[in-house]
Design an enzyme around this catalytic site. Sequence first.
Site: not given
Ligand code: PGA
Length: 250
Positions: A9-11, A95, A97, A167, A173, A212, A233-234
């Site tokens: 998930n590159w956001k 998600h 967010e 999640e 994050g 994470s 994500g990251g």
């Molecule tokens: P993260 O994000 O790996 O940076 O914690 C995961 C996500 O939001 O899908």
Amino acid sequence: MRRPLVAGNWKMNGSLESVRDLLDGIKRGIDEVRVAEVAVCPTYVFLPETEKLLAGSVIGWGGQDLSTEGAGAFTGEVAASMLNDFGCQYVIVGHSERRTYHVESDELVAKKYAVARAAGLKPILCIGETLEEREAGITEQVVARQLDAVIDLEGVDALADGVIAYEPVWAIGTGKTATPEQAQDVHAFIRGRVAQKSAEVAEGLRILYGGSMKPDNAGELIGKPDIDGGLIGGASLKAEDFLGICTAAN
Ligand code: PGA
């Protein structure tokens, strides 16, 4: 046997140049990893380039969100058919967010799940509790509510066409990963809840962990019986780290 899925998930990250580099790096490394399924979800504007670079490879791609509407006066929205136009196979829905910053309700997320499914996209349904909810001891209630919204709207069989990503919001994050045991407990709860409606759907359902996940903790997490991959994500923004997680998923 469920095939593991590792999805990035590159956001809202990257530039055209960095996206090219990243896709190139993943493509070059992917032959060495034998994970069943790998996908990336860049932001909308990079989907044409993603399609161009990944077409014919073993790597899939998808969107990070979609509209519940098919077309029309919905400024800023993107329809499922537009994701189809750029070869997407997946789309993330719900998600945290989106739920937090765009106030997406369980009902809206369920509708997005339905719209994605109707368009032949594989929805990746994100569910998970906040830190306050975990500390209040209502983690299971929260994920059950988020899951039930989809089951109530579409029936349990709809889950056979999608993927769930558990999640925990407090782990996204933050560098604070859920322990493999904490994650496994919630994954088992989710599968058990689906099994109450359909043992068959529950058995085939892939439940990814997200929050994470990194190359050095991915193996232990994905090694748990009910964790079928990761939504990253990251660590998906660096080819080496993402490939490291793919390798761990083996
Ligand atoms: P993260 O994000 O790996 O940076 O914690 C995961 C996500 O939001 O899908």
